[in-house]
Design a protein around this motif. Sequence first.
Motif, mmCIF file in Angstrom:
data_model
loop_
_atom_site.group_PDB
_atom_site.id
_atom_site.type_symbol
_atom_site.label_atom_id
_atom_site.label_comp_id
_atom_site.label_asym_id
_atom_site.label_seq_id
_atom_site.Cartn_x
_atom_site.Cartn_y
_atom_site.Cartn_z
ATOM 1 N N ASP A 74 6.165 4.208 8.370
ATOM 2 C CA ASP A 74 6.062 4.154 9.831
ATOM 3 C C ASP A 74 7.020 5.092 10.560
ATOM 4 O O ASP A 74 6.905 5.255 11.768
ATOM 5 C CB ASP A 74 6.214 2.718 10.330
ATOM 6 C CG ASP A 74 7.625 2.188 10.208
ATOM 7 O OD1 ASP A 74 8.375 2.679 9.349
ATOM 8 O OD2 ASP A 74 7.977 1.274 10.983
ATOM 9 N N SER A 75 7.934 5.734 9.844
ATOM 10 C CA SER A 75 8.866 6.646 10.517
ATOM 11 C C SER A 75 9.513 7.575 9.495
ATOM 12 O O SER A 75 9.488 7.303 8.289
ATOM 13 C CB SER A 75 9.971 5.866 11.242
ATOM 14 O OG SER A 75 10.814 5.215 10.303
ATOM 15 N N ALA A 78 12.261 5.630 7.655
ATOM 16 C CA ALA A 78 11.742 4.794 6.562
ATOM 17 C C ALA A 78 11.366 5.664 5.361
ATOM 18 O O ALA A 78 11.622 5.305 4.207
ATOM 19 C CB ALA A 78 10.539 3.986 7.031
ATOM 20 N N ASP A 83 12.177 2.837 2.750
ATOM 21 C CA ASP A 83 12.147 1.475 3.287
ATOM 22 C C ASP A 83 10.696 1.103 3.581
ATOM 23 O O ASP A 83 10.096 1.613 4.522
ATOM 24 C CB ASP A 83 12.996 1.403 4.556
ATOM 25 C CG ASP A 83 12.982 0.037 5.197
ATOM 26 O OD1 ASP A 83 12.344 -0.894 4.662
ATOM 27 O OD2 ASP A 83 13.626 -0.110 6.257
ATOM 28 N N GLY A 85 9.594 -1.850 4.518
ATOM 29 C CA GLY A 85 9.543 -3.064 5.328
ATOM 30 C C GLY A 85 8.395 -3.113 6.323
ATOM 31 O O GLY A 85 7.722 -4.131 6.452
ATOM 32 N N SER A 86 8.132 -2.045 7.047
ATOM 33 C CA SER A 86 7.038 -2.047 8.030
ATOM 34 C C SER A 86 6.002 -0.963 7.723
ATOM 35 O O SER A 86 5.266 -0.537 8.605
ATOM 36 C CB SER A 86 7.599 -1.891 9.439
ATOM 37 O OG SER A 86 8.439 -0.763 9.510
ATOM 38 N N ALA A 87 5.945 -0.553 6.469
ATOM 39 C CA ALA A 87 4.961 0.459 6.053
ATOM 40 C C ALA A 87 3.575 -0.181 5.932
ATOM 41 O O ALA A 87 3.448 -1.400 5.784
ATOM 42 C CB ALA A 87 5.378 1.065 4.722
ATOM 43 N N LYS A 88 2.545 0.660 5.979
ATOM 44 C CA LYS A 88 1.160 0.186 5.869
ATOM 45 C C LYS A 88 0.632 0.541 4.476
ATOM 46 O O LYS A 88 0.487 1.712 4.149
ATOM 47 C CB LYS A 88 0.294 0.831 6.944
ATOM 48 C CG LYS A 88 -1.141 0.379 6.895
ATOM 49 C CD LYS A 88 -1.954 1.035 7.994
ATOM 50 C CE LYS A 88 -3.401 0.583 7.935
ATOM 51 N NZ LYS A 88 -4.207 1.278 8.944
ATOM 52 N N LYS A 89 0.355 -0.474 3.687
ATOM 53 C CA LYS A 89 -0.168 -0.262 2.339
ATOM 54 C C LYS A 89 -1.636 0.141 2.445
ATOM 55 O O LYS A 89 -2.450 -0.584 3.004
ATOM 56 C CB LYS A 89 -0.006 -1.533 1.521
ATOM 57 C CG LYS A 89 -0.235 -1.335 0.064
ATOM 58 C CD LYS A 89 0.195 -2.591 -0.685
ATOM 59 C CE LYS A 89 0.293 -2.312 -2.141
ATOM 60 N NZ LYS A 89 1.615 -2.055 -2.616
ATOM 61 N N SER A 117 4.899 2.886 -3.447
ATOM 62 C CA SER A 117 5.841 1.769 -3.336
ATOM 63 C C SER A 117 6.206 1.131 -4.677
ATOM 64 O O SER A 117 6.955 0.163 -4.713
ATOM 65 C CB SER A 117 5.287 0.699 -2.391
ATOM 66 O OG SER A 117 4.183 0.032 -2.991
#
Length: 135
Positions: A74-75, A78, A83, A85-89, A117
């Motif tokens: 997401d950034s 990240a 990181d 944590g808020s990634a899109k699989k 991941s």
Amino acid sequence: MARSLSAIALAAAALLVLLCSAQAEARVITVGGKGRSPWRYNLHNWRPTTTARAGDVLLFKWRGFIPHDVVLMDSVEAYNSCDFGSAKKLTRITNSRTYRYKVPVSAKGTTLYFSCSVPAHCSPSNMKVAIPIQA
């Protein structure tokens, strides 16, 4: 009156041709380049030979006994720190896979960050890639 109708029809036809040709120009870009298993370790410095655009398809391919997946980070922070944590699989973890990701129009002028991941693949193995999208 007849001239204005024919001018409108001509303009509509020209617009249709432009829309169809823009759609037909979408390309498939294999992430990691050519080869049997281009979605692999040490991709962090890889760049496509052409600039990706909205509507293009990013193709992720891998084969073999080592499992991978594709995750949209997401950034840049990240991405750099791996990181999730808020990634899109985008895919499940699997040994052999071909995955197509269509670059959304909202991505124009940005950079998309992808990684694997599976533990130790993003870091320290650098199985991640940043793909700039043309504005």
